[in-house]
Scaffold this active site. Structure first.
Site, PDB file in Angstrom:
ATOM      1  N   HIS A 186     -36.582 -23.196  -5.271  1.00  0.00           N
ATOM      2  CA  HIS A 186     -35.426 -22.298  -5.139  1.00  0.00           C
ATOM      3  C   HIS A 186     -35.711 -20.981  -5.863  1.00  0.00           C
ATOM      4  CE1 HIS A 186     -33.341 -26.160  -4.163  1.00  0.00           C
ATOM      5  NE2 HIS A 186     -32.806 -25.365  -3.254  1.00  0.00           N
ATOM      6  N   ASN A 187     -36.508 -20.150  -5.215  1.00  0.00           N
ATOM      7  CA  ASN A 187     -36.936 -18.883  -5.781  1.00  0.00           C
ATOM      8  C   ASN A 187     -36.761 -17.774  -4.738  1.00  0.00           C
ATOM      9  OD1 ASN A 187     -39.190 -19.153  -3.966  1.00  0.00           O
ATOM     10  ND2 ASN A 187     -40.174 -20.486  -5.472  1.00  0.00           N
ATOM     11  N   PHE A 188     -37.245 -16.575  -5.047  1.00  0.00           N
ATOM     12  CA  PHE A 188     -37.038 -15.440  -4.142  1.00  0.00           C
ATOM     13  C   PHE A 188     -37.787 -15.619  -2.823  1.00  0.00           C
ATOM     14  CE2 PHE A 188     -37.942 -11.039  -2.703  1.00  0.00           C
ATOM     15  CZ  PHE A 188     -36.626 -10.637  -2.482  1.00  0.00           C
ATOM     16  N   ARG A 189     -38.901 -16.316  -2.838  1.00  0.00           N
ATOM     17  CA  ARG A 189     -39.630 -16.549  -1.583  1.00  0.00           C
ATOM     18  C   ARG A 189     -38.814 -17.434  -0.642  1.00  0.00           C
ATOM     19  NH1 ARG A 189     -44.903 -14.915  -1.666  1.00  0.00           N
ATOM     20  NH2 ARG A 189     -45.665 -14.190  -3.684  1.00  0.00           N
ATOM     21  N   HIS A 190     -38.128 -18.408  -1.210  1.00  0.00           N
ATOM     22  CA  HIS A 190     -37.242 -19.230  -0.381  1.00  0.00           C
ATOM     23  C   HIS A 190     -36.121 -18.365   0.190  1.00  0.00           C
ATOM     24  CE1 HIS A 190     -34.511 -22.375   0.956  1.00  0.00           C
ATOM     25  NE2 HIS A 190     -33.594 -21.965   0.085  1.00  0.00           N
TER      26      HIS A 190
ATOM     27  N   HIS B 205     -27.906 -16.566  -1.128  1.00  0.00           N
ATOM     28  CA  HIS B 205     -27.349 -17.920  -1.097  1.00  0.00           C
ATOM     29  C   HIS B 205     -27.802 -18.814  -2.249  1.00  0.00           C
ATOM     30  CE1 HIS B 205     -31.241 -19.224   0.489  1.00  0.00           C
ATOM     31  NE2 HIS B 205     -30.842 -20.470   0.316  1.00  0.00           N
ATOM     32  N   ASP B 206     -28.900 -18.489  -2.929  1.00  0.00           N
ATOM     33  CA  ASP B 206     -29.365 -19.312  -4.057  1.00  0.00           C
ATOM     34  C   ASP B 206     -29.579 -18.491  -5.324  1.00  0.00           C
ATOM     35  OD1 ASP B 206     -29.375 -21.990  -3.285  1.00  0.00           O
ATOM     36  OD2 ASP B 206     -31.271 -21.808  -2.210  1.00  0.00           O
TER      37      ASP B 206
ATOM     38  N   ASP C 146     -31.079 -22.436   6.024  1.00  0.00           N
ATOM     39  CA  ASP C 146     -31.330 -22.902   4.661  1.00  0.00           C
ATOM     40  C   ASP C 146     -32.294 -24.075   4.623  1.00  0.00           C
ATOM     41  OD1 ASP C 146     -31.093 -23.058   1.895  1.00  0.00           O
ATOM     42  OD2 ASP C 146     -29.272 -24.275   1.964  1.00  0.00           O
TER      43      ASP C 146
ATOM     44  N   GLN D 180     -39.527 -36.970   3.997  1.00  0.00           N
ATOM     45  CA  GLN D 180     -39.401 -36.084   5.155  1.00  0.00           C
ATOM     46  C   GLN D 180     -38.983 -36.813   6.427  1.00  0.00           C
ATOM     47  OE1 GLN D 180     -39.139 -33.539   3.066  1.00  0.00           O
ATOM     48  NE2 GLN D 180     -39.769 -32.376   4.853  1.00  0.00           N
TER      49      GLN D 180
END
Length: 354
Positions: A42-46, A82-83, A192, A243
């Site tokens: 949950h970072n900026f790349r996400h 959103h995060d 998301d 998964q």
């Protein structure tokens, strides 16, 4: 990534029609990036991946022809924010650990409420308020929409939101306000959790990042004596097991539901998920063979140690540590986007334009 995000707002004519100051847009994006933590997942790349998927789905479904610029701005901005300031530990942890966020929001979507609050805290800064030039009524509409969409990303609301959208499918009308609202919530939910829609060389490292974040939470919960979700226990989880269930029971039903309204995206969105499911089912078979082999070898080693107690060699560490890859993603239809070598280039570009 910053320049690509900036270009999305220009390409959809949001900057022009909402009279957004281009320099303010850049400052806002930079401030948003600075408010994402350096979590494995949950970072900026996400944030970028989710926004790029939103951008791609808008064009794939031709929503730019049906939604207002305010609605398009709401979709993109919700994806970007959103995060925000995600701490790397989910709502279950927040509630069980009685954290400040859980107490502040009374155990009701503490993370999503926090993301909303940080979003508007940034927008309240005059130098970052990209909606400063929009009419007050338009701003209220955008704010209401952003709050609704970010709160919709709480997976605890997944069944309710999908059921609401399912009730519109047979007679879906893009001009019906309730149908449009349901559509926008489904859109951000799809974006998301869209990782497995992407090619394997992109999606696979992201799964490792997600598992590492889950395992970090599981480790912390164990150390604090809190309940540990089975999918966050590094001693019990395999990549394939997490998964297969998620793709089969969450992703495929969600994207198939979406494709009932927009059948032209089925090949783009649903088929890759089915292929990913087949890939993980094959991986599960390989993991089971390796596990059986490992157990057999371990049994032989234990028998050997009993016969030769002096043989006390150090055993390798088998704990699974997922790697966090630095990936480059490129948005759909971003031909004109400027490229900056690094973050300092982007900052200098902003300063030079003032």
């Amino acid at each position: 990534m910053l320049s690509l995000l900036e270009h999305m707002y220009h390409e959809l004519d949001i900057v022009r029609d909402l009279n957004i100051n281009p320099i303010t847009l850049r400052r806002w994006l930079l401030c948003v990036q600075e408010n994402y933590r350096n979590n494995p997942f949950h970072n900026f790349r996400h944030c970028f991946c989710v926004t790029q998927m939103m951008y791609g789905m808008i064009y794939a479904c031709q929503l730019e022809k049906h939604l207002t610029k305010a609605e398009l701005a709401t979709l993109l901005t919700s994806a970007v924010c959103h995060d925000l300031d995600h701490p790397g530990y989910n709502n279950s942890y927040q509630i069980n650990a009685k954290t400040e966020l859980a107490i502040r929001y009374n155990d009701i979507s503490p993370l999503e409420n926090h993301h909303c609050a940080v979003c508007f805290k940034i927008l309240n800064k005059p130098e970052c308020n990209v909606f400063a030039n929009t009419p007050e009524s338009t701003y209220r509409e955008i704010r209401k929409g952003i709050i609704s969409l970010i709160l919709a990303t709480d997976m605890a609301k997944h069944s309710d939101i999908t059921e609401q959208f399912r009730n519109t499918v047979n007679n879906f009308d893009i001009n019906n306000d309730k149908h449009r609202t349901c559509l926008k919530m489904i859109l951000i939910k799809c974006c998301d959790i869209s990782n497995e829609v992407r090619p394997m060389e992109i999606s696979d490292p992201w799964v490792d990042c997600l598992l590492e974040e889950f395992f970090q939470q599981g480790d912390r919960e164990k150390s604090e004596g809190l309940p540990v979700a089975p999918f966050m226990d590094r001693e019990k989880v395999t990549k394939s097991s997490t998964q297969i269930g998620f793709i089969k029971y969450v992703l495929i039903p969600l994207f198939e539901l979406f494709s009932e309204v927009f059948p032209n995206v089925r090949e783009l969105l649903v088929i890759p998920l089915m292929e990913a499911l087949q890939r993980y089912e094959k991986l599960k078979q390989i993991e089971e063979v390796d596990a059986n082999k490992s157990n057999h070898e371990k049994s032989e080693e234990e028998s050997s140690e009993k016969l030769s107690p002096e043989n006390d060699k150090e055993k390798p560490n088998d704990s699974r540590r997922a790697s966090c890859y630095c990936l480059q993603f490129y948005g759909t239809n971003l031909r004109k986007a400027r490229q900056f070598n690094d973050l300092n280039d982007y900052r200098r570009e902003i300063q030079g334009s003032q």
